[in-house]
Design a protein around this motif. Sequence first.
Motif, PDB file in Angstrom:
ATOM      1  N   ASP A  51       0.825  -1.205   0.000  1.00 42.55           N
ATOM      2  CA  ASP A  51       0.000   0.000   0.000  1.00 42.55           C
ATOM      3  C   ASP A  51       0.865   1.264   0.000  1.00 42.55           C
ATOM      4  O   ASP A  51       0.357   2.357   0.025  1.00 42.55           O
ATOM      5  N   GLY A  52       2.207   1.081  -0.005  1.00 38.36           N
ATOM      6  CA  GLY A  52       3.103   2.222  -0.066  1.00 38.36           C
ATOM      7  C   GLY A  52       3.334   2.893   1.271  1.00 38.36           C
ATOM      8  O   GLY A  52       4.027   3.904   1.349  1.00 38.36           O
ATOM      9  N   ALA A  53       2.771   2.361   2.323  1.00 37.74           N
ATOM     10  CA  ALA A  53       2.954   2.946   3.656  1.00 37.74           C
ATOM     11  C   ALA A  53       3.334   1.831   4.627  1.00 37.74           C
ATOM     12  O   ALA A  53       4.304   1.133   4.395  1.00 37.74           O
ATOM     13  N   ASP A  54       2.533   1.653   5.640  1.00 40.94           N
ATOM     14  CA  ASP A  54       2.888   0.674   6.664  1.00 40.94           C
ATOM     15  C   ASP A  54       2.038  -0.592   6.600  1.00 40.94           C
ATOM     16  O   ASP A  54       1.941  -1.329   7.562  1.00 40.94           O
ATOM     17  N   GLY A  55       1.463  -0.856   5.465  1.00 44.61           N
ATOM     18  CA  GLY A  55       0.630  -2.040   5.333  1.00 44.61           C
ATOM     19  C   GLY A  55       0.874  -2.731   4.013  1.00 44.61           C
ATOM     20  O   GLY A  55       1.805  -2.433   3.291  1.00 44.61           O
ATOM     21  N   GLY A  56       0.046  -3.628   3.713  1.00 48.73           N
ATOM     22  CA  GLY A  56       0.129  -4.410   2.495  1.00 48.73           C
ATOM     23  C   GLY A  56      -0.552  -5.729   2.777  1.00 48.73           C
ATOM     24  O   GLY A  56      -0.888  -6.035   3.928  1.00 48.73           O
ATOM     25  N   GLN A  57      -0.773  -6.490   1.735  1.00 52.78           N
ATOM     26  CA  GLN A  57      -1.467  -7.754   1.944  1.00 52.78           C
ATOM     27  C   GLN A  57      -1.124  -8.748   0.856  1.00 52.78           C
ATOM     28  O   GLN A  57      -0.712  -8.377  -0.237  1.00 52.78           O
ATOM     29  N   ILE A  58      -1.313 -10.003   1.175  1.00 56.81           N
ATOM     30  CA  ILE A  58      -1.188 -11.056   0.185  1.00 56.81           C
ATOM     31  C   ILE A  58      -2.390 -10.924  -0.739  1.00 56.81           C
ATOM     32  O   ILE A  58      -3.492 -10.616  -0.306  1.00 56.81           O
ATOM     33  N   SER A  59      -2.156 -11.144  -2.021  1.00 52.43           N
ATOM     34  CA  SER A  59      -3.226 -10.943  -2.984  1.00 52.43           C
ATOM     35  C   SER A  59      -3.212 -12.041  -4.033  1.00 52.43           C
ATOM     36  O   SER A  59      -2.162 -12.600  -4.353  1.00 52.43           O
ATOM     37  N   ILE A  60      -4.383 -12.320  -4.584  1.00 55.41           N
ATOM     38  CA  ILE A  60      -4.468 -13.302  -5.666  1.00 55.41           C
ATOM     39  C   ILE A  60      -4.380 -12.642  -7.038  1.00 55.41           C
ATOM     40  O   ILE A  60      -4.260 -13.316  -8.042  1.00 55.41           O
ATOM     41  N   ASN A  61      -4.427 -11.325  -7.097  1.00 55.11           N
ATOM     42  CA  ASN A  61      -4.366 -10.588  -8.347  1.00 55.11           C
ATOM     43  C   ASN A  61      -2.908 -10.430  -8.771  1.00 55.11           C
ATOM     44  O   ASN A  61      -2.214  -9.548  -8.309  1.00 55.11           O
ATOM     45  N   GLU A  62      -2.451 -11.276  -9.663  1.00 48.91           N
ATOM     46  CA  GLU A  62      -1.049 -11.291 -10.066  1.00 48.91           C
ATOM     47  C   GLU A  62      -0.631 -10.084 -10.886  1.00 48.91           C
ATOM     48  O   GLU A  62       0.546  -9.776 -10.986  1.00 48.91           O
ATOM     49  N   ASN A  63      -1.562  -9.371 -11.483  1.00 50.39           N
ATOM     50  CA  ASN A  63      -1.216  -8.274 -12.387  1.00 50.39           C
ATOM     51  C   ASN A  63      -0.837  -6.977 -11.689  1.00 50.39           C
ATOM     52  O   ASN A  63      -0.180  -6.137 -12.280  1.00 50.39           O
ATOM     53  N   THR A  64      -1.282  -6.775 -10.474  1.00 52.80           N
ATOM     54  CA  THR A  64      -1.042  -5.489  -9.813  1.00 52.80           C
ATOM     55  C   THR A  64      -0.147  -5.606  -8.594  1.00 52.80           C
ATOM     56  O   THR A  64      -0.075  -4.692  -7.793  1.00 52.80           O
ATOM     57  N   ASN A  65       0.537  -6.712  -8.451  1.00 55.55           N
ATOM     58  CA  ASN A  65       1.315  -6.954  -7.247  1.00 55.55           C
ATOM     59  C   ASN A  65       2.783  -7.152  -7.542  1.00 55.55           C
ATOM     60  O   ASN A  65       3.206  -7.215  -8.687  1.00 55.55           O
ATOM     61  N   ILE A  66       3.520  -7.301  -6.472  1.00 60.53           N
ATOM     62  CA  ILE A  66       4.926  -7.685  -6.569  1.00 60.53           C
ATOM     63  C   ILE A  66       5.049  -9.093  -5.989  1.00 60.53           C
ATOM     64  O   ILE A  66       4.196  -9.551  -5.244  1.00 60.53           O
ATOM     65  N   ILE A  67       6.106  -9.759  -6.348  1.00 65.09           N
ATOM     66  CA  ILE A  67       6.390 -11.082  -5.810  1.00 65.09           C
ATOM     67  C   ILE A  67       7.384 -10.895  -4.665  1.00 65.09           C
ATOM     68  O   ILE A  67       8.406 -10.221  -4.829  1.00 65.09           O
ATOM     69  N   VAL A  68       7.076 -11.473  -3.512  1.00 62.34           N
ATOM     70  CA  VAL A  68       7.990 -11.397  -2.373  1.00 62.34           C
ATOM     71  C   VAL A  68       8.378 -12.801  -1.940  1.00 62.34           C
ATOM     72  O   VAL A  68       7.604 -13.745  -2.064  1.00 62.34           O
ATOM     73  N   GLU A  69       9.602 -12.925  -1.454  1.00 64.85           N
ATOM     74  CA  GLU A  69      10.051 -14.184  -0.881  1.00 64.85           C
ATOM     75  C   GLU A  69       9.557 -14.270   0.556  1.00 64.85           C
ATOM     76  O   GLU A  69       9.362 -13.253   1.224  1.00 64.85           O
ATOM     77  N   THR A  70       9.382 -15.504   1.029  1.00 59.29           N
ATOM     78  CA  THR A  70       8.938 -15.709   2.400  1.00 59.29           C
ATOM     79  C   THR A  70       9.936 -16.560   3.175  1.00 59.29           C
ATOM     80  O   THR A  70      10.749 -17.282   2.591  1.00 59.29           O
ATOM     81  N   VAL A  71       9.846 -16.457   4.486  1.00 65.65           N
ATOM     82  CA  VAL A  71      10.651 -17.243   5.411  1.00 65.65           C
ATOM     83  C   VAL A  71       9.691 -18.065   6.261  1.00 65.65           C
ATOM     84  O   VAL A  71       8.702 -17.534   6.768  1.00 65.65           O
ATOM     85  N   ASP A  72       9.979 -19.326   6.417  1.00 64.97           N
ATOM     86  CA  ASP A  72       9.147 -20.220   7.226  1.00 64.97           C
ATOM     87  C   ASP A  72       9.351 -19.920   8.713  1.00 64.97           C
ATOM     88  O   ASP A  72      10.447 -20.118   9.246  1.00 64.97           O
ATOM     89  N   ILE A  73       8.314 -19.429   9.371  1.00 66.93           N
ATOM     90  CA  ILE A  73       8.408 -19.053  10.781  1.00 66.93           C
ATOM     91  C   ILE A  73       8.754 -20.261  11.663  1.00 66.93           C
ATOM     92  O   ILE A  73       9.493 -20.137  12.634  1.00 66.93           O
ATOM     93  N   ALA A  74       8.254 -21.439  11.312  1.00 64.78           N
ATOM     94  CA  ALA A  74       8.552 -22.635  12.109  1.00 64.78           C
ATOM     95  C   ALA A  74      10.045 -22.951  12.082  1.00 64.78           C
ATOM     96  O   ALA A  74      10.621 -23.338  13.104  1.00 64.78           O
ATOM     97  N   ASP A  75      10.690 -22.780  10.925  1.00 66.52           N
ATOM     98  CA  ASP A  75      12.133 -22.991  10.839  1.00 66.52           C
ATOM     99  C   ASP A  75      12.885 -22.015  11.728  1.00 66.52           C
ATOM    100  O   ASP A  75      13.853 -22.375  12.385  1.00 66.52           O
TER     101      ASP A  75
END
Length: 84
Positions: A51-75
Amino acid sequence: MYPKAELIAFEADPKIFGYLENNVHGNGYEDVTLINKAVWYENTTLNFAPDGADGGQISINENTNIIVETVDIADLLKHYKFDL
């Protein structure tokens, strides 16, 4: 209070991560590990709608998003003692 504590900060949004780096390092905190990834339940990539500020969300709309890498919290929890 805890001089031997290891601080780790995660930020998924690359733009906001830049602000995090500037704020942390600009204030002299060189002992904080900064990781430009999202925390998730597995190591993968996700579509993320910043959202360009202090938020953001996972989204299913691939056309308007960026791809981010994730880290497994359990690991992470297996290898570190955390106080969240």
